[in-house]
Motif scaffolding. Structure first.
Motif, PDB file in Angstrom:
ATOM      1  N   UNK A  81      35.746  15.978  54.938  1.00  0.00           N
ATOM      2  CA  UNK A  81      35.278  17.369  55.031  1.00  0.00           C
ATOM      3  C   UNK A  81      34.328  17.638  56.049  1.00  0.00           C
ATOM      4  N   UNK A  82      34.097  18.997  56.312  1.00  0.00           N
ATOM      5  CA  UNK A  82      33.037  19.436  57.303  1.00  0.00           C
ATOM      6  C   UNK A  82      32.044  20.124  56.244  1.00  0.00           C
ATOM      7  N   UNK A  83      30.827  19.486  56.409  1.00  0.00           N
ATOM      8  CA  UNK A  83      29.667  20.172  55.602  1.00  0.00           C
ATOM      9  C   UNK A  83      29.024  21.207  56.485  1.00  0.00           C
ATOM     10  N   UNK A  84      28.717  22.168  55.932  1.00  0.00           N
ATOM     11  CA  UNK A  84      28.082  23.347  56.851  1.00  0.00           C
ATOM     12  C   UNK A  84      26.761  23.862  56.038  1.00  0.00           C
ATOM     13  N   UNK A  85      26.018  24.581  56.693  1.00  0.00           N
ATOM     14  CA  UNK A  85      24.897  25.265  56.066  1.00  0.00           C
ATOM     15  C   UNK A  85      25.481  25.979  55.004  1.00  0.00           C
ATOM     16  N   UNK A  86      24.512  26.372  53.783  1.00  0.00           N
ATOM     17  CA  UNK A  86      25.112  26.914  52.588  1.00  0.00           C
ATOM     18  C   UNK A  86      24.744  28.245  52.678  1.00  0.00           C
ATOM     19  N   UNK A  87      25.208  28.785  53.743  1.00  0.00           N
ATOM     20  CA  UNK A  87      25.249  30.516  53.780  1.00  0.00           C
ATOM     21  C   UNK A  87      26.258  30.905  54.023  1.00  0.00           C
ATOM     22  N   UNK A 119      26.206  28.570  41.196  1.00  0.00           N
ATOM     23  CA  UNK A 119      26.300  29.960  41.052  1.00  0.00           C
ATOM     24  C   UNK A 119      25.560  30.867  41.866  1.00  0.00           C
ATOM     25  N   UNK A 120      24.423  30.206  42.246  1.00  0.00           N
ATOM     26  CA  UNK A 120      23.351  30.889  42.932  1.00  0.00           C
ATOM     27  C   UNK A 120      23.939  31.412  44.649  1.00  0.00           C
ATOM     28  N   UNK A 121      24.998  30.966  44.783  1.00  0.00           N
ATOM     29  CA  UNK A 121      25.621  31.178  46.107  1.00  0.00           C
ATOM     30  C   UNK A 121      25.973  32.749  45.982  1.00  0.00           C
ATOM     31  N   UNK A 122      25.523  33.516  47.036  1.00  0.00           N
ATOM     32  CA  UNK A 122      25.729  34.974  47.003  1.00  0.00           C
ATOM     33  C   UNK A 122      27.404  35.392  46.927  1.00  0.00           C
TER      34      UNK A 122
END
Ligand code: ATP
Ligand code: MG
Length: 389
Positions: A81-87, A119-122
């Motif tokens: 996987x590619x991990x990325x910033x959680x935005x 679930x806090x992800x917008x």
């Protein structure tokens, strides 16, 4: 240094298991993964959270990691996987980048599969699918969304980190090796017994193996071949301990004292008896064979009844109802077939009678067997074994 670290995401199989069982299975799988990874010379770590395993390792170790994962029992799938910033923006950008990658690999249709345990992800999963899909079609002109039959799938998972990836691979499924106790495989040089070992390993059994040879009637090469088969099969089983026993005297005794047509069944009975005795010593709680009903004369229902008539341990025969074609397909898949078909003679084919009994009677088999007075010879073979780890 940190830049070239990559994460593999692993999904365990058989998550229907409940309670303590499930906890202990997760623990066994984790320690199996750790043990396999410990052979890699680099900083590698494994973490288990929220139902997934995460392996972090340097990019240049990718081939080694993927080799390990393709032999790992107990996972339904895995992906680099590619991990990325959680935005949202970073995730959408990563999806577009993944779109370019699958396009370059030939995909012209795709879909997005999004999951959000945080679930806090917008964005909701649905919104991630829509926005991710748009980002891909904007970035790559010549690719279309096809939800029902896509050529490739881009997955977005919002967990404690955000993961974006495609090209996930199927795992081997099954239960982690070590969750079901220890069994003793009767390993011949043929096609079937390595496949039997593989199947039982996928039910969580730790495999020890026993092989009977008849040197000097059988060759050193025949023995080497069995060692190779144990090594190849061992890649799936967290390693195999192989006990090699000399059965020449037992075989000669059978040849001298029994009617020719009975020799194969009697040899099988002797192997089962010796294997059961060995199993008790090394704490194996079952025997495993590659028998398949009616494949050869010694595997008719009646002859199987004879061969197991003197032992008490359960005998697992995972191939009993599997056709030879399917067994061969599996042997090719697990990589044992090419070795199995090398033409070195196994001890069973040594004194093969022209017309073996097809429907042996258990009483008759045991009368003949007792005349052989094998106890001492079997004991001798059990004392003088070779162990290959
Ligand atoms: P395989 O392909 O596994 O050799 P096969 O079709 O040749 O099987 P048999 O030779 O009848 O069948 O053997 C049946 C089973 O008995 C094998 O699958 C194996 O489990 C066991 N067996 C046969 N020969 C040996 C041996 N020399 N040492 C240990 N186990 C053996
Ligand atoms: Mg055989």
């Amino acid at each position: 240094m940190n830049q070239n670290m990559v994460t593999w995401l692993l999904k365990p199989s058989e998550l229907t298991l409940k309670g303590d069982n499930r906890k202990s299975f997760e623990g066994v799988l984790k320690s199996n993964i750790q043990r396999l990874l410990s052979k890699i010379e680099a900083k590698v770590s494994v973490k288990f959270t929220a139902g997934r395993y995460y392996i972090s390792a340097p990019e240049e170790k990718s081939n080694e990691i993927e080799d390990i994962l393709s032999h790992l029992i107990g996972i339904s799938g895995w992906a680099k996987t590619v991990t990325c910033e959680k935005t949202p923006q970073a995730v959408i950008n990563a999806a577009a980048e993944e779109g370019r990658k699958i396009y370059a690999n030939g995909a012209r249709t795709f879909k997005i599969d999004a999951r959000r345990t945080d679930k806090s992800f917008p964005l909701s999963s649905y919104e991630l699918c829509c926005e991710g899909g748009n980002a891909v079609t904007n970035a790559v002109t010549d690719i279309k969304v096809d939800i029902h039959n896509p050529q490739d799938t881009i997955r977005i998972e919002i967990r404690e980190k955000a993961f974006v990836y495609s090209g996930g691979k199927k795992g081997l499924y099954g239960l982690p090796v070590g969750t079901a106790g220890r069994g003793l495989l009767l390993l011949s040089g043929g096609i079937d017994s390595p496949v039997a070992a593989f199947f039982m390993a996928t039910r969580g059994i730790i495999i020890d193996a026993i092989h009977f040879h008849a040197y000097p009637y059988t060759s050193i090469e025949a023995k080497e071949k069995v060692i190779t088969l144990a090594k190849l099969t061992g890649k799936y089983c967290m390693g195999i301990h192989l006990y090699i026993l000399n059965f020449t005297k037992v075989q000669m005794r059978i040849k001298e004292r029994s009617p020719a047509e009975w020799t194969t069944v009697l040899l099988r009975m002797a192997m089962m008896e010796a294997a059961e005795k060995a199993a008790k010593k090394i704490k194996c709680k079952c025997l495993i064979t590659g028998e398949s009903l009616s494949q050869v004369a010694s595997q008719t229902m009646e002859n199987i009844a004879c061969t197991q008539s003197r032992i008490k341990l359960p005998v697992f025969r995972p191939l009993i109802g599997i056709s030879k074609e399917e067994i061969i397909t599996k042997a090719k898949q697990i990589g044992t077939f090419e070795t199995s078909i090398l033409p070195f003679q196994d001890c069973c084919t040594l004194f093969t009678p022209k017309h073996p009994v097809l429907r042996g009677k258990v009483n008759e088999a045991n009368e003949l067997y007792e005349k052989l007075e094998l106890d001492e010879l079997i004991e001798e073979s059990l004392q003088d074994y070779e162990l290959v780890k």
